[in-house]
Enzyme design. Sequence first.
Site, mmCIF file in Angstrom:
data_model
loop_
_atom_site.group_PDB
_atom_site.id
_atom_site.type_symbol
_atom_site.label_atom_id
_atom_site.label_comp_id
_atom_site.label_asym_id
_atom_site.label_seq_id
_atom_site.Cartn_x
_atom_site.Cartn_y
_atom_site.Cartn_z
ATOM 1 N N SER A 314 33.935 41.147 41.178
ATOM 2 C CA SER A 314 34.256 42.361 40.436
ATOM 3 C C SER A 314 33.071 42.792 39.601
ATOM 4 C CB SER A 314 35.473 42.133 39.535
ATOM 5 O OG SER A 314 35.696 43.243 38.695
ATOM 6 N N LYS A 320 35.850 36.663 38.479
ATOM 7 C CA LYS A 320 36.709 36.945 39.625
ATOM 8 C C LYS A 320 35.946 36.696 40.924
ATOM 9 C CE LYS A 320 40.150 40.379 41.042
ATOM 10 N NZ LYS A 320 39.883 40.482 42.480
ATOM 11 N N GLU A 327 38.279 39.195 54.472
ATOM 12 C CA GLU A 327 38.381 40.656 54.406
ATOM 13 C C GLU A 327 37.456 41.310 55.428
ATOM 14 O OE1 GLU A 327 39.653 41.041 49.680
ATOM 15 O OE2 GLU A 327 37.603 41.530 50.304
#
Length: 462
Positions: A314, A320, A327
């Site tokens: 992030s 994070k 993905e």
Amino acid sequence: MSKQSFRIEQDSMGELQVPADALYGAQTQRAVNNFPISGLAMPAAFIKAAGLIKRSAAVVNMELGLLPEAIGQAIVQAAGEIVEGRHRDHFPVDVFQTGSGTSTNMNANEVIARLATRIAGEPVSPNDHVNMGQSSNDVIPTALHVSSAVQIHQHLLPALTHLAETIENRATELDAVTKTGRTHLMDAMPIRFSQELGAWAQQIRNGIDRIHAALPRVYRLALGGTAVGTGINAHPEFAARCAAVLSDETGLPFRPNSSFFESLSCQDAMLELSGQLKVIAVSLMKIANDLRWMNSGPLAGLGEIELPALQPGSSIMPGKVNPVIPEAAAMVAAQVIGNDTTITVAAQSGAFQLNVMLPVIAHNMLQSIELLGNATRVLADKAIAGFKVREERLQLALSRNPILVTALNPIIGYMKAAEIAKKAYQEARPVIDVAAELSGLSRDELEHLLDPAQLTRGGIQE
């Protein structure tokens, strides 16, 4: 550019300016002028296959006494440079061009002819010499089959095998680890990590089998069918001899199609192969999404595994870390599924004796093969090989899983088992404690009956 930067080339339609240093000629330039559409040139693997075809044709035409030795050897040498990947910038024709791929065939003919002219020291014709015994209508589908088969063998199958082996190695490693199974994303009976990963590996192994099942049709070549499938202007032995040379060059069992009319008029073999790639893409999507769910959290999600931390997740939330590799693999799967839709529509575009969407089939097919090969290696090496199992979290979830009571159904009945499950869930207590109160079974019996590891060994697995 100044006028000195161009030269004048001529084809059957007249004269045309071509960049002075371009290896191609007028027909290629017309295609460049006509199709400023995507900026996507034909794939490198496809151009290499075209070079192989032109080289094979020259060898065969020399053997048949149809092509002068000096010109033939010059074509062989020039086409060899294309096979080696040289002169890539001289193949600028857009993917979205004439549906037969004539522009790309002539691009190859012109580049090879110009190089061969330099080598031979005498004029080499793109049409009469380089294209001898051929037409775009059989060269382009042959290049599509050859490039796809070569890339499948050299790139995709090794990558899929690597992924399957990586999963199988982790399955062996984690065979003793039991976790909560899930159906409908809801808690279900226990399962061993090896069983869950084994299903992934079987999906990939099945995908490999599916590709092998489709390849026999891909090995059947159009070369020798020329314009409409009758073989006009090709020597009767041309097709078989060229297929034999291509087989020697690639190590793959190419042969002439028994019906050149089928080879030219449809692209069913490519559609079949694309369908198998789509199945693999769907398998990849399933595996990637399972990894994302298992990694979710780490506190508020499932948190069963911890994927390797590869990059900050992030720009605003410090600490994070996201499941970036699954993905990326999922996006590749989406692209391949979309490519298959394009190939499906394109394969429908066979009108009478010729399919007229060959270039876009080639682009999408070769992209799918490349993306799947790359993504499966990345998924294997950067996600599956290195994830860590959070065993404490798995054991906590297992001990509180009310669905374990399913194992008591044959002894105490479904309704009593449901009562125990509901009470255990409502009170957030281990199911074994509630069962000890309500089932009438001893603690020793319950520990045996409700052992999660033992419950994974039912059915046909063992």
